[in-house]
Motif scaffolding. Sequence first.
Motif, PDB file in Angstrom:
ATOM      1  N   THR A 124     -18.846  27.172  -7.494  1.00 37.85           N
ATOM      2  CA  THR A 124     -19.453  28.427  -7.034  1.00 37.85           C
ATOM      3  C   THR A 124     -19.046  29.636  -7.870  1.00 37.85           C
ATOM      4  O   THR A 124     -19.416  30.764  -7.534  1.00 37.85           O
ATOM      5  N   GLY A 125     -18.309  29.409  -8.953  1.00 42.77           N
ATOM      6  CA  GLY A 125     -17.944  30.514  -9.835  1.00 42.77           C
ATOM      7  C   GLY A 125     -16.909  31.426  -9.207  1.00 42.77           C
ATOM      8  O   GLY A 125     -16.285  31.093  -8.188  1.00 42.77           O
ATOM      9  N   GLY A 126     -16.761  32.605  -9.813  1.00 48.41           N
ATOM     10  CA  GLY A 126     -15.799  33.566  -9.296  1.00 48.41           C
ATOM     11  C   GLY A 126     -16.518  34.710  -8.615  1.00 48.41           C
ATOM     12  O   GLY A 126     -17.380  34.471  -7.754  1.00 48.41           O
ATOM     13  N   MET A 127     -16.220  35.934  -9.020  1.00 40.99           N
ATOM     14  CA  MET A 127     -16.836  37.105  -8.376  1.00 40.99           C
ATOM     15  C   MET A 127     -17.490  38.045  -9.374  1.00 40.99           C
ATOM     16  O   MET A 127     -17.973  39.118  -8.995  1.00 40.99           O
ATOM     17  N   ALA A 128     -17.493  37.659 -10.656  1.00 34.76           N
ATOM     18  CA  ALA A 128     -18.080  38.543 -11.659  1.00 34.76           C
ATOM     19  C   ALA A 128     -19.597  38.572 -11.505  1.00 34.76           C
ATOM     20  O   ALA A 128     -20.219  37.541 -11.239  1.00 34.76           O
ATOM     21  N   LEU A 129     -20.166  39.741 -11.686  1.00 38.10           N
ATOM     22  CA  LEU A 129     -21.612  39.945 -11.554  1.00 38.10           C
ATOM     23  C   LEU A 129     -22.130  39.337 -10.247  1.00 38.10           C
ATOM     24  O   LEU A 129     -22.958  38.417 -10.251  1.00 38.10           O
ATOM     25  N   GLU A 151     -17.401  40.284 -16.919  1.00 36.36           N
ATOM     26  CA  GLU A 151     -18.016  39.037 -17.383  1.00 36.36           C
ATOM     27  C   GLU A 151     -17.336  37.816 -16.782  1.00 36.36           C
ATOM     28  O   GLU A 151     -17.883  36.724 -16.808  1.00 36.36           O
ATOM     29  N   VAL A 152     -16.119  37.983 -16.292  1.00 37.96           N
ATOM     30  CA  VAL A 152     -15.418  36.816 -15.775  1.00 37.96           C
ATOM     31  C   VAL A 152     -14.387  37.259 -14.733  1.00 37.96           C
ATOM     32  O   VAL A 152     -14.085  38.441 -14.617  1.00 37.96           O
ATOM     33  N   THR A 153     -13.873  36.288 -13.991  1.00 40.39           N
ATOM     34  CA  THR A 153     -12.903  36.563 -12.930  1.00 40.39           C
ATOM     35  C   THR A 153     -11.535  36.051 -13.346  1.00 40.39           C
ATOM     36  O   THR A 153     -11.416  34.892 -13.763  1.00 40.39           O
ATOM     37  N   ALA A 154     -10.518  36.897 -13.216  1.00 36.44           N
ATOM     38  CA  ALA A 154      -9.146  36.442 -13.440  1.00 36.44           C
ATOM     39  C   ALA A 154      -8.574  36.007 -12.101  1.00 36.44           C
ATOM     40  O   ALA A 154      -8.727  36.710 -11.106  1.00 36.44           O
ATOM     41  N   GLY A 155      -7.920  34.860 -12.072  1.00 37.02           N
ATOM     42  CA  GLY A 155      -7.388  34.321 -10.822  1.00 37.02           C
ATOM     43  C   GLY A 155      -8.378  33.334 -10.215  1.00 37.02           C
ATOM     44  O   GLY A 155      -9.468  33.116 -10.740  1.00 37.02           O
ATOM     45  N   GLY A 156      -7.979  32.742  -9.092  1.00 33.62           N
ATOM     46  CA  GLY A 156      -8.835  31.734  -8.453  1.00 33.62           C
ATOM     47  C   GLY A 156      -7.961  30.625  -7.912  1.00 33.62           C
ATOM     48  O   GLY A 156      -6.797  30.844  -7.543  1.00 33.62           O
ATOM     49  N   ILE A 157      -8.512  29.425  -7.907  1.00 30.77           N
ATOM     50  CA  ILE A 157      -7.748  28.299  -7.354  1.00 30.77           C
ATOM     51  C   ILE A 157      -6.792  27.769  -8.429  1.00 30.77           C
ATOM     52  O   ILE A 157      -7.219  27.448  -9.539  1.00 30.77           O
ATOM     53  N   PRO A 158      -5.501  27.702  -8.108  1.00 28.95           N
ATOM     54  CA  PRO A 158      -4.525  27.293  -9.130  1.00 28.95           C
ATOM     55  C   PRO A 158      -4.822  25.889  -9.660  1.00 28.95           C
ATOM     56  O   PRO A 158      -5.144  24.977  -8.892  1.00 28.95           O
ATOM     57  N   LEU A 159      -4.690  25.737 -10.974  1.00 30.31           N
ATOM     58  CA  LEU A 159      -4.945  24.421 -11.579  1.00 30.31           C
ATOM     59  C   LEU A 159      -3.966  23.375 -11.068  1.00 30.31           C
ATOM     60  O   LEU A 159      -4.268  22.183 -11.083  1.00 30.31           O
ATOM     61  N   ILE A 215     -14.402  29.104 -10.709  1.00 29.70           N
ATOM     62  CA  ILE A 215     -13.719  29.151  -9.403  1.00 29.70           C
ATOM     63  C   ILE A 215     -12.216  28.897  -9.575  1.00 29.70           C
ATOM     64  O   ILE A 215     -11.402  29.330  -8.779  1.00 29.70           O
ATOM     65  N   LEU A 216     -11.881  28.198 -10.658  1.00 26.00           N
ATOM     66  CA  LEU A 216     -10.474  27.878 -10.927  1.00 26.00           C
ATOM     67  C   LEU A 216      -9.788  29.066 -11.600  1.00 26.00           C
ATOM     68  O   LEU A 216     -10.447  29.944 -12.171  1.00 26.00           O
ATOM     69  N   ASP A 217      -8.469  29.050 -11.554  1.00 27.74           N
ATOM     70  CA  ASP A 217      -7.691  30.150 -12.129  1.00 27.74           C
ATOM     71  C   ASP A 217      -7.592  30.003 -13.646  1.00 27.74           C
ATOM     72  O   ASP A 217      -6.515  29.729 -14.184  1.00 27.74           O
ATOM     73  N   VAL A 218      -8.742  30.149 -14.309  1.00 25.50           N
ATOM     74  CA  VAL A 218      -8.788  30.086 -15.768  1.00 25.50           C
ATOM     75  C   VAL A 218      -9.835  31.107 -16.221  1.00 25.50           C
ATOM     76  O   VAL A 218     -10.951  31.122 -15.693  1.00 25.50           O
ATOM     77  N   ASP A 219      -9.473  31.961 -17.158  1.00 30.41           N
ATOM     78  CA  ASP A 219     -10.468  32.861 -17.747  1.00 30.41           C
ATOM     79  C   ASP A 219     -10.202  32.967 -19.236  1.00 30.41           C
ATOM     80  O   ASP A 219      -9.058  33.009 -19.676  1.00 30.41           O
ATOM     81  N   GLY A 220     -11.292  32.979 -19.989  1.00 23.82           N
ATOM     82  CA  GLY A 220     -11.164  32.952 -21.440  1.00 23.82           C
ATOM     83  C   GLY A 220     -11.493  34.293 -22.065  1.00 23.82           C
ATOM     84  O   GLY A 220     -12.024  35.195 -21.408  1.00 23.82           O
ATOM     85  N   ARG A 221     -11.199  34.389 -23.341  1.00 25.42           N
ATOM     86  CA  ARG A 221     -11.544  35.582 -24.105  1.00 25.42           C
ATOM     87  C   ARG A 221     -13.048  35.603 -24.356  1.00 25.42           C
ATOM     88  O   ARG A 221     -13.759  34.646 -24.080  1.00 25.42           O
ATOM     89  N   ILE A 222     -13.494  36.679 -24.934  1.00 29.45           N
ATOM     90  CA  ILE A 222     -14.899  36.786 -25.309  1.00 29.45           C
ATOM     91  C   ILE A 222     -15.162  35.850 -26.485  1.00 29.45           C
ATOM     92  O   ILE A 222     -14.269  35.659 -27.314  1.00 29.45           O
ATOM     93  N   GLY A 223     -16.317  35.210 -26.529  1.00 29.02           N
ATOM     94  CA  GLY A 223     -16.616  34.389 -27.706  1.00 29.02           C
ATOM     95  C   GLY A 223     -17.153  33.014 -27.397  1.00 29.02           C
ATOM     96  O   GLY A 223     -17.251  32.180 -28.298  1.00 29.02           O
ATOM     97  N   GLY A 224     -17.485  32.716 -26.144  1.00 34.68           N
ATOM     98  CA  GLY A 224     -18.003  31.387 -25.800  1.00 34.68           C
ATOM     99  C   GLY A 224     -16.974  30.514 -25.112  1.00 34.68           C
ATOM    100  O   GLY A 224     -17.258  29.381 -24.726  1.00 34.68           O
ATOM    101  N   PHE A 225     -15.765  31.056 -24.928  1.00 33.23           N
ATOM    102  CA  PHE A 225     -14.676  30.254 -24.343  1.00 33.23           C
ATOM    103  C   PHE A 225     -14.905  29.957 -22.858  1.00 33.23           C
ATOM    104  O   PHE A 225     -14.524  28.896 -22.367  1.00 33.23           O
ATOM    105  N   ASN A 226     -15.522  30.908 -22.151  1.00 29.05           N
ATOM    106  CA  ASN A 226     -15.719  30.663 -20.714  1.00 29.05           C
ATOM    107  C   ASN A 226     -16.761  29.574 -20.469  1.00 29.05           C
ATOM    108  O   ASN A 226     -16.596  28.753 -19.570  1.00 29.05           O
ATOM    109  N   PHE A 227     -17.797  29.557 -21.282  1.00 25.92           N
ATOM    110  CA  PHE A 227     -18.761  28.452 -21.127  1.00 25.92           C
ATOM    111  C   PHE A 227     -18.115  27.117 -21.513  1.00 25.92           C
ATOM    112  O   PHE A 227     -18.343  26.110 -20.861  1.00 25.92           O
TER     113      PHE A 227
END
Length: 458
Positions: A200-205, A392-400, A422-434
Amino acid sequence: MTQTQHADIVVVGAGAAGLFASIWAGRTAESSAAPPSHPSIIALDGAKKLGAKILVAGGGRCNVTHHHVDETAYFGSSRNTVRRVLGRFTVQQTVDFFADAGVTLKREETGKLFPTTDDANTVLNALLHQARAANVHIRHPWRVGRIARDESPNAQHPFIIARAVEQPTSQTADDASLSNDSANAQPTEIIRARRLILCTGGMALPKTGSDGLGYTFARTLGHSTTPRIFPALVPLILDDSSFIRALSGITLPTTLRVLSGTGKQLVSFTNSTLCTHFGLSGPGPLDISRSYFDAKAADPAATLVINWLPKLTTEQLDNDLVNARRLPPLKFFDRPSHHLPERLARALCASANIDPLSPCDNLPRNQRRALALAVTSAPLPVTGSRGFTYAEVTAGGIPLAEVDPSTMQSRLCPGLYLAGEILDVDGRIGGFNFQWAWASGFIAGSSAATSLSTSPHP
Ligand SMILES: Cc1cc2nc3c(=O)[nH]c(=O)nc-3n(C[C@H](O)[C@H](O)[C@H](O)COP(=O)(O)OP(=O)(O)OC[C@H]3O[C@@H](n4cnc5c(N)ncnc54)[C@H](O)[C@@H]3O)c2cc1C
C-alpha cells in the motif's frame, strides 16, 4: 448482505511494488508443477486510475531504475538487509524484464534509466499487460477498509479483506468484527485469502491513494511502525526573510551539507538546486531533505549549509577574491570559473553587506571573508518541508527486522508478505525507489506463490 469471495493470493495496492509482486506471483505459480496450477491472484487498488505514481515519476518519463544500485543509496532499516533484497533482483534483471515486456530502457548521463519513449505510460502499460498475462485479476477502484486474520487453526483462507464503501450497509455476524470502523468505511464485500501481500506504499503524494492506511493494516496484523514517519525527497521551505525566496526560477548546481550542532559534517550532496518562491527544490534539496530532518530531530542545533560554488572552499574563494584586485564582485562572479547568476550574485553581496560594484581590493578583510562565507558556507533558514503532499517518498514505515528478507514474509504474521514503500526503506533520487519496489515485489510475489504449494496453511 455481505458477499464473500475466496482467493489464493490477494495483493493490496497495485502500484509499482504491488504490480510487480502480482506479476511474479502469477508467473511463479504457472511455472510450478505443484498444485494449485492456476491459483487465483487478485490485486486490489483504491485508485480510479491505476499507476498514478508511475505516471508522474521522473517528470512523466518514469525513471525506472539507476545503472548502479547498491544499499548506500538507501536510508531506513538495516542497509545489510537492503543489500540482500536488492541482490535478489538486480538492475540487469529490471532491464531484461522491461525489454521482454517491450520497453527498452536508456541510460542518461546521470546514470538514471528511462524508457526510450520518454513516456511513463509505456512503463505502466507494460506492467498492466504483464499482470494480465500472468492471470492476475486487477480490481479497482476497490479500496480496502479493514483487514483481519482468522486465527482458527484450520482456517484455509485466514486473511479477511473488507472493502471500504461510502454508504453504511448491513453485515453478517461473521463479518461484524470488521464493521466497527467509521461510517464511511463499512464493508459490503469481503475477500478471504490464503496469502496476503501488502503493497500500500507510504504517505507521499496521498492524493494517489497512498495515505498510510496500510500501516494500520500491518499494525492490526501484529506489526509495528518506526517511531517517526516523515516526508523525504521533499522541497524545503525557507524563512520568509530569506533572500532566496526572491530568486525564484534560478537553477544551478550547489553542494548542500548537513552539519551537527558541533559543526561535524554528517552528509553532503552536490546536485542541481532550484530557488522557488517558498525556498528550495530540485534534486539537491530533495536528496538532502531526509538527512537534514533526521539530524534535526536528533539534534535541534543541526544546520543545513549551502555552497553556491561547489568546486570552491571558503579559503579558495577568499584567496581568489584577493587576487581579483580591481574587479568588482559582480564582474568577478560573471567569470566562467566563478559564475553565479547576476541576481544571485547581487543577493549574496547584499547578504554580506557588500557593494557589488566596488573593486574587490577595496574590501576590508572581514568583508571579503563574509562574502566568501555567504557564497560557500551559508546556513539555510529552513523552517520546514512541503510535507507529504509534495514528497516523493516516505521515510520510516514497517521495520525490515519484522520481515524475512529471503521471502519478504512477515516474521510476525505467517502468510503475510510486504513489499515497496510501506517498509522502512527510502532511496535517493535517481530510480532507487522503484528498484526497491521491483526487488521487494519480486521476492514477495514469487515467495507467496511458492509457499502455496509447499505449505498450504500459512
Ligand atoms: C512525484 C513523484 C515522482 C517520483 N519519481 C520517481 C522516479 O522517477 N524514480 C523512482 O525510483 N521513484 C520515484 N518516485 C517514488 C516512487 O514512485 C515510489 O517509491 C514507488 O511508487 C513506491 O511504490 P509502492 O508500490 O510501494 O507504493 P505506491 O506507488 O504508493 O502504490 C501503493 C498503491 O496502493 C494503493 N493503496 C493504498 N492504500 C490502499 C487501500 N487501503 N486499498 C486499496 N489500495 C490502496 C494506492 O492507491 C497505490 O496505488 C516518485 C514519487 C513521486 C511522488
